[in-house]
Write a protein that holds these residues in place. Structure first.
Motif, PDB file in Angstrom:
ATOM      1  N   GLU A  90     -29.010 -26.937   6.312  1.00  0.00           N
ATOM      2  CA  GLU A  90     -29.748 -25.701   6.561  1.00  0.00           C
ATOM      3  C   GLU A  90     -29.938 -24.990   5.225  1.00  0.00           C
ATOM      4  O   GLU A  90     -29.514 -25.478   4.180  1.00  0.00           O
ATOM      5  CB  GLU A  90     -28.972 -24.815   7.545  1.00  0.00           C
ATOM      6  CG  GLU A  90     -28.654 -25.468   8.882  1.00  0.00           C
ATOM      7  CD  GLU A  90     -29.874 -25.604   9.783  1.00  0.00           C
ATOM      8  OE1 GLU A  90     -30.970 -25.152   9.379  1.00  0.00           O
ATOM      9  OE2 GLU A  90     -29.730 -26.159  10.886  1.00  0.00           O
ATOM     10  N   CYS A 120     -26.483 -23.865   3.427  1.00  0.00           N
ATOM     11  CA  CYS A 120     -25.267 -24.261   4.130  1.00  0.00           C
ATOM     12  C   CYS A 120     -25.529 -25.544   4.909  1.00  0.00           C
ATOM     13  O   CYS A 120     -26.647 -26.071   4.909  1.00  0.00           O
ATOM     14  CB  CYS A 120     -24.779 -23.154   5.074  1.00  0.00           C
ATOM     15  SG  CYS A 120     -25.893 -22.887   6.477  1.00  0.00           S
ATOM     16  N   ASP A 152     -24.856 -27.248   8.848  1.00  0.00           N
ATOM     17  CA  ASP A 152     -24.453 -27.054  10.234  1.00  0.00           C
ATOM     18  C   ASP A 152     -23.792 -28.347  10.696  1.00  0.00           C
ATOM     19  O   ASP A 152     -24.411 -29.416  10.678  1.00  0.00           O
ATOM     20  CB  ASP A 152     -25.686 -26.750  11.083  1.00  0.00           C
ATOM     21  CG  ASP A 152     -25.324 -26.229  12.461  1.00  0.00           C
ATOM     22  OD1 ASP A 152     -24.118 -26.184  12.781  1.00  0.00           O
ATOM     23  OD2 ASP A 152     -26.235 -25.873  13.221  1.00  0.00           O
ATOM     24  N   TYR A 183     -17.894 -21.528  14.448  1.00  0.00           N
ATOM     25  CA  TYR A 183     -18.565 -20.600  15.345  1.00  0.00           C
ATOM     26  C   TYR A 183     -18.598 -21.086  16.789  1.00  0.00           C
ATOM     27  O   TYR A 183     -19.159 -20.435  17.665  1.00  0.00           O
ATOM     28  CB  TYR A 183     -19.988 -20.300  14.860  1.00  0.00           C
ATOM     29  CG  TYR A 183     -20.961 -21.455  14.905  1.00  0.00           C
ATOM     30  CD1 TYR A 183     -21.740 -21.682  16.034  1.00  0.00           C
ATOM     31  CD2 TYR A 183     -21.121 -22.287  13.814  1.00  0.00           C
ATOM     32  CE1 TYR A 183     -22.656 -22.722  16.076  1.00  0.00           C
ATOM     33  CE2 TYR A 183     -22.018 -23.330  13.851  1.00  0.00           C
ATOM     34  CZ  TYR A 183     -22.789 -23.548  14.977  1.00  0.00           C
ATOM     35  OH  TYR A 183     -23.694 -24.583  15.015  1.00  0.00           O
ATOM     36  N   ALA A 208     -18.295 -26.702  16.525  1.00  0.00           N
ATOM     37  CA  ALA A 208     -19.404 -26.365  15.626  1.00  0.00           C
ATOM     38  C   ALA A 208     -18.901 -25.598  14.407  1.00  0.00           C
ATOM     39  O   ALA A 208     -18.131 -24.643  14.538  1.00  0.00           O
ATOM     40  CB  ALA A 208     -20.448 -25.538  16.364  1.00  0.00           C
ATOM     41  N   VAL A 236     -20.044 -24.064  10.325  1.00  0.00           N
ATOM     42  CA  VAL A 236     -20.987 -23.815   9.234  1.00  0.00           C
ATOM     43  C   VAL A 236     -20.198 -23.949   7.938  1.00  0.00           C
ATOM     44  O   VAL A 236     -19.180 -23.277   7.756  1.00  0.00           O
ATOM     45  CB  VAL A 236     -21.632 -22.419   9.325  1.00  0.00           C
ATOM     46  CG1 VAL A 236     -22.427 -22.128   8.052  1.00  0.00           C
ATOM     47  CG2 VAL A 236     -22.549 -22.329  10.531  1.00  0.00           C
TER      48      VAL A 236
END
Length: 277
Positions: free
Chosen positions: A207, A210, A212, A246, A250, A252
């Motif tokens: 992304e 960053c 994901d 998050y 998942a 980041v």
């Protein structure tokens, strides 16, 4: 010019890389036998072809690689690269990297491990890694395969040597023996790793500023404390600025100096090492 990474190879390049890798097996094993003899060890008794011997051989390899440490030169400035095993030239090594001597020892161990595993699973054969998933971690790599499983044998030994060279805890002999036993079982079509269409442990999407990261859905439910440990260890790695969880599966990850391939490989190898079987 740097050799083509496995991920970007054409089918013809992957065929040629497989042939090179297979041709390197016997010379690599001869070199590790010679290194054992030079160290005052008896290669015939240590490399006896049994599955149990993998533990002691790996302990010796790990100790030698820890002594060798890392090469002081950057990858682009290391004049020994042309003499590295082909899997190292086509793989994603990062700085500070193990020196040529350590890579040669890992290469010899890979040859021995392949010999031991093939003796236990006579139907196993070398082939090009493939999968219905385009981001398969072993894509185009030379893998030892059965009807239900395929494994890129240098992956975990190289990961562990990086651990040792950087002063972190490497895989010990018992861990490597457990890995060898799991590999044998999977190649025979036994155990959870034998599913031909197994979902990947990790997916990584780049992304803006960053990455994901998605973990396989069952991991957080079945191994919550282990995922907490993964997040902590990833956050402690050089270059990683932050890891934010998050959701249960998942993340980041902000790591400006890594690319998508490096992050996916690190996460996959960490999970391969630590997940209970």
């Amino acid at each position: 010019m740097a050799p083509t990474l496995y991920e970007w190879m054409t089918p013809q390049q992957a065929d040629e890389a497989l042939a090179r890798f297979v041709a390197e097996r016997a010379p690599a094993l001869r070199r590790v036998r010679a290194a054992l003899a030079d160290d005052g060890r008896d290669p015939a008794s240590l490399l006896d072809g049994t599955l149990g011997s993998v533990a002691e051989v790996w302990e010796w390899i790990t100790a030698r690689c820890a002594e060798l440490g890392t090469d002081p030169r950057m990858l682009a400035e290391d004049p020994t690269r042309d003499r590295w095993p082909s899997w190292a030239r086509h793989g994603m090594l990062v700085d500070p990297h193990p020196p040529a001597g350590a890579l040669a020892l890992v290469d010899g161990f890979v040859s021995y491990l392949a010999e031991v595993v093939a003796a236990a699973v006579p139907d196993a054969h070398w082939r090009i890694g493939e999968h219905r998933l385009s981001d398969y971690p072993m894509l185009n790599r030379p893998v030892l395969a059965g009807d239900h499983h395929q494994v890129f044998l240098p992956a975990l030994p190289l990961y562990s040597v990086y651990q040792a060279a950087h002063g972190r805890v490497p895989m010990d002999g018992a861990e490597m023996l457990a890995h060898a036993r799991r590999t044998v079982s999977a190649l025979r079509g036994e155990g959870p790793e034998a599913a031909a269409a197994q979902e990947p442990l990790v997916t990584v999407v780049a992304e803006v500023d960053c990455f994901d990261v998605g973990l396989r859905q069952d991991l957080a439910h079945r191994h919550g404390p282990l995922i907490d440990r993964l997040v902590a260890e990833l956050a402690d790695r050089d270059g990683v600025e932050s890891v934010h969880r998050y959701g249960p599966a998942a993340l980041v990850v902000d790591v400006p100096t890594w690319d998508e391939l490096r992050l996916r490989m690190w996460l996959t190898l960490w999970l391969d090492r630590h997940l209970p079987r």
